[in-house]
Scaffold this motif. Structure first.
Motif, short mmCIF file in Angstrom:
data_model
loop_
_atom_site.label_atom_id
_atom_site.label_comp_id
_atom_site.label_asym_id
_atom_site.label_seq_id
_atom_site.Cartn_x
_atom_site.Cartn_y
_atom_site.Cartn_z
N GLU A 2 8.52 23.42 -16.18
CA GLU A 2 9.36 23.61 -17.36
C GLU A 2 8.61 24.41 -18.42
O GLU A 2 9.19 25.27 -19.10
N ARG A 3 7.33 24.16 -18.53
CA ARG A 3 6.54 24.90 -19.51
C ARG A 3 6.47 26.39 -19.13
O ARG A 3 6.65 27.27 -19.98
N VAL A 4 6.23 26.66 -17.82
CA VAL A 4 6.17 28.05 -17.37
C VAL A 4 7.52 28.74 -17.57
O VAL A 4 7.60 29.91 -17.98
N ARG A 5 8.63 28.00 -17.29
CA ARG A 5 9.96 28.59 -17.45
C ARG A 5 10.21 28.96 -18.91
O ARG A 5 10.79 30.00 -19.23
N GLY A 6 9.79 28.09 -19.81
CA GLY A 6 9.94 28.40 -21.23
C GLY A 6 9.15 29.63 -21.64
O GLY A 6 9.63 30.46 -22.43
N ALA A 44 0.83 -1.21 0.00
CA ALA A 44 0.00 0.00 0.00
C ALA A 44 0.87 1.26 0.00
O ALA A 44 0.59 2.23 -0.71
N GLU A 45 1.97 1.26 0.79
CA GLU A 45 2.86 2.40 0.83
C GLU A 45 3.56 2.61 -0.52
O GLU A 45 3.74 3.74 -0.98
N LEU A 46 3.91 1.47 -1.17
CA LEU A 46 4.56 1.57 -2.48
C LEU A 46 3.62 2.18 -3.50
O LEU A 46 4.03 3.04 -4.30
N HIS A 47 2.36 1.76 -3.47
CA HIS A 47 1.38 2.34 -4.41
C HIS A 47 1.22 3.84 -4.16
O HIS A 47 1.10 4.64 -5.10
N ARG A 48 1.23 4.25 -2.87
CA ARG A 48 1.08 5.65 -2.55
C ARG A 48 2.28 6.48 -3.06
O ARG A 48 2.12 7.59 -3.59
N MET A 49 3.51 5.92 -2.91
CA MET A 49 4.69 6.61 -3.40
C MET A 49 4.69 6.75 -4.91
O MET A 49 5.10 7.78 -5.46
N HIS A 50 4.23 5.70 -5.61
CA HIS A 50 4.12 5.80 -7.07
C HIS A 50 3.18 6.93 -7.46
O HIS A 50 3.41 7.66 -8.43
N GLY A 51 2.12 7.09 -6.67
CA GLY A 51 1.19 8.18 -6.94
C GLY A 51 1.85 9.54 -6.78
O GLY A 51 1.65 10.45 -7.59
N HIS A 52 2.68 9.69 -5.71
CA HIS A 52 3.41 10.95 -5.52
C HIS A 52 4.39 11.23 -6.65
O HIS A 52 4.54 12.37 -7.09
N GLU A 53 5.09 10.18 -7.10
CA GLU A 53 6.04 10.36 -8.20
C GLU A 53 5.34 10.86 -9.46
O GLU A 53 5.84 11.74 -10.16
N ASP A 54 4.20 10.29 -9.74
CA ASP A 54 3.45 10.75 -10.92
C ASP A 54 3.05 12.21 -10.76
O ASP A 54 3.12 13.01 -11.72
N ASP A 55 2.65 12.59 -9.53
CA ASP A 55 2.26 13.97 -9.29
C ASP A 55 3.43 14.92 -9.47
O ASP A 55 3.32 15.99 -10.09
N LEU A 56 4.61 14.53 -8.92
CA LEU A 56 5.81 15.37 -9.06
C LEU A 56 6.23 15.51 -10.51
O LEU A 56 6.67 16.57 -10.96
N ALA A 57 6.15 14.42 -11.26
CA ALA A 57 6.52 14.48 -12.68
C ALA A 57 5.61 15.45 -13.42
O ALA A 57 6.06 16.24 -14.27
N ALA A 58 4.35 15.42 -13.08
CA ALA A 58 3.41 16.33 -13.74
C ALA A 58 3.73 17.78 -13.38
O ALA A 58 3.70 18.67 -14.25
N ARG A 59 4.08 18.01 -12.11
CA ARG A 59 4.43 19.37 -11.70
C ARG A 59 5.71 19.85 -12.38
O ARG A 59 5.84 21.02 -12.73
N ALA A 60 6.69 18.94 -12.53
CA ALA A 60 7.94 19.32 -13.19
C ALA A 60 7.69 19.71 -14.65
O ALA A 60 8.28 20.68 -15.16
N VAL A 61 6.85 18.98 -15.30
CA VAL A 61 6.52 19.31 -16.69
C VAL A 61 5.87 20.68 -16.76
O VAL A 61 6.18 21.51 -17.62
N GLU A 62 4.96 20.96 -15.80
CA GLU A 62 4.29 22.26 -15.78
C GLU A 62 5.28 23.39 -15.51
O GLU A 62 5.22 24.46 -16.14
#
Length: 464
Positions: free
Chosen positions: A71-75, A51-69
């Motif tokens: 980078e877009r704002v920086r551009g 259950a903890e592993l699934h929760r961490m995967h969810g956080h990683e997906d969220d962080l990746a989405a934020r990083a993409v956003e």
């Protein structure tokens, strides 16, 4: 009856076996229960970890989405900044680099001009202060320390009347030269140089005694160990008399009254010592004259200052006998022989090893620097001299607008010719100050070096 007895005796064994089997089953049952409990606990932990592993995967997906956003704002921001810069460049007609360079050139030129004007105003105010301010500047500006280092001449050549005299000096199996060196404490070097022998010793007084001894022996012609001892005793007495006479002459030259006889004798021994090619006793007399004149200008007791300046290097006559620097050795020697605290302090402070606390100490320090630093006072190697002149010209040539540079008066003056169409009067003064600053920071030299910048306008026409 026998059969019944056998069955009765076997019954306890059967019962023991049954008890062991029962105990074994109980142990196995307990182990099985523990195994089941442990397995259940492990299964529960595994579920929690999953259950903890699934929760961490969810956080990683969220962080990746934020990083993409992000980078877009920086551009987008970079694109907006570039558009803004292009708009400004179109409005100004300059690129950012050109505008920055132009701004820096204007700021530098304005700063140099303001600095030159400020320096000229400061100089004008300083000159207007009058005689009182001029005396303070003289007393403060000439406190320059000379290096704590001496170049002593340790070999004296002695010319012989003929080549045969070398054999008589050496003596049978070298007994005469051994006796000479043992009595005088000076090495006698007899080499292939025709008609010359050399006396080598770090002590100049001892070397002079040996020279007079050898001169007496050669003039008499009788050279043997007994004569060597007699001639050396006479030579020592003669050198002692000459040292006392030299010390007394120095006192008369600088107009100083009574002084302890041991100080006078020790002062006279410095007539045989040199520093950078400058005679030490002559340097002391010259320093005393300079210090006396400065003291008279400043309203200080001239005799006290002359006395301190005359004795400031007396430790050089003792530094090979007593450990320590010659300033500290000379101060202690003067203290033991009755000199005043002011004179002792001036002696120990003349090289900056002790902070000068009196005007007498400052003037002694300044007179020492003036005497040692004047043109022609001390020798330097030709290589060092040539390198210094070359570096002087290189420093001046490195400035914009300079056309020619001449090192003159043995490096005491640098004449800088500038192009009048590129260098105005204020810039010429700035060049002079910058060259002087670089010379002070990079070069070691005695005295002072004068920097003269010449800006000359010429108009030429031809009548045909």
């Amino acid at each position: 009856m026998g059969i019944a007895s056998g069955a009765g005796s076997g019954s306890p064994l059967v019962w023991a076996a049954l008890v062991l089997v029962g105990a074994l089953f109980l142990v196995l049952g307990a182990a099985w229960l523990m195994f089941r409990q442990r397995r259940t606990e492990l299964d529960r932990r595994e579920e929690l970890l999953l259950a903890e592993l699934h929760r961490m995967h969810g956080h990683e997906d969220d962080l990746a989405a934020r990083a993409v956003e992000a980078e877009r704002v920086r551009g987008e921001l970079a694109e907006l900044a570039a558009e803004r810069r292009r708009t400004l460049e179109r409005a100004a007609g300059l690129t950012a680099e050109q505008a920055r360079a132009e701004l820096l050139r204007e700021a530098e030129s304005e700063a140099r001009r303001e600095a030159a004007v400020a320096v000229r105003e400061i100089e004008r105010q300083a000159k207007a202060d009058g005689e009182r301010r001029a005396r303070e500047i003289i007393a403060a500006s000439i406190q320059r320390l000379a290096a704590e280092q001496t170049a002593e001449a340790v070999v004296t050549g002695f010319k012989l009347p003929n080549e045969d005299m070398k054999g008589r000096i050496i003596g049978r199996e070298g007994r005469n030269i051994r006796a000479f060196e043992a009595v005088t404490g000076v090495n006698l070097i007899v080499d292939d140089t025709p008609g010359v022998v050399q006396l080598s010793c770090f002590d100049p007084v001892r070397r002079e005694s040996a020279r007079l001894t050898l001169e007496s022996l050669v003039a008499d012609g009788r050279i043997h160990p007994a004569r060597i001892e007699e001639a050396h005793e006479r030579s020592r007495a003669e050198v002692e008399r000459l040292c006392v006479r030299a010390g007394e002459d120095a006192l008369l030259a600088v107009r100083i009254g009574e002084m302890d006889p041991e100080l006078v004798r020790t002062l006279g021994t410095l007539r045989y010592r040199t520093s950078y090619g400058q005679n030490v006793l002559g340097h002391l007399v010259e320093s005393a004259h300079i210090a006396g004149m400065m003291a008279a200008e400043l309203g200080v007791d001239p005799e006290l200052v002359r006395r301190a300046a005359l004795l400031h290097d007396i430790g050089k006559a003792l530094s090979h006998e007593v450990p320590g620097g010659h300033a500290a050795v000379g101060a202690e020697f003067a203290r033991r022989h009755g000199e005043s605290p002011e004179v002792v302090h001036a002696i120990e402070a003349h090289h900056g090893e002790v902070e000068p606390r009196t005007v007498e100490a400052v003037l002694t320090q300044a007179a020492d620097a003036c005497s040692g630093g004047r043109p022609g006072a001390r020798k330097e190697s030709v290589e060092t001299y040539v390198k210094r002149l070359e570096r002087l010209e290189e420093i001046a040539k490195a400035h914009d607008g300079v056309s020619k540079v001449f090192a003159m008066q043995a490096g005491r003056e640098v004449r800088v010719m500038v192009q009048p169409e590129l260098v105005d009067d204020l810039r010429a003064r700035t060049i002079a100050r910058e060259v002087a600053r670089q010379v002070r920071e990079e070069l070691t030299y005695p005295g002072q070096i004068r920097i003269t910048v010449v800006r000359e306008s010429r108009a030429t026409e031809f009548a045909r």
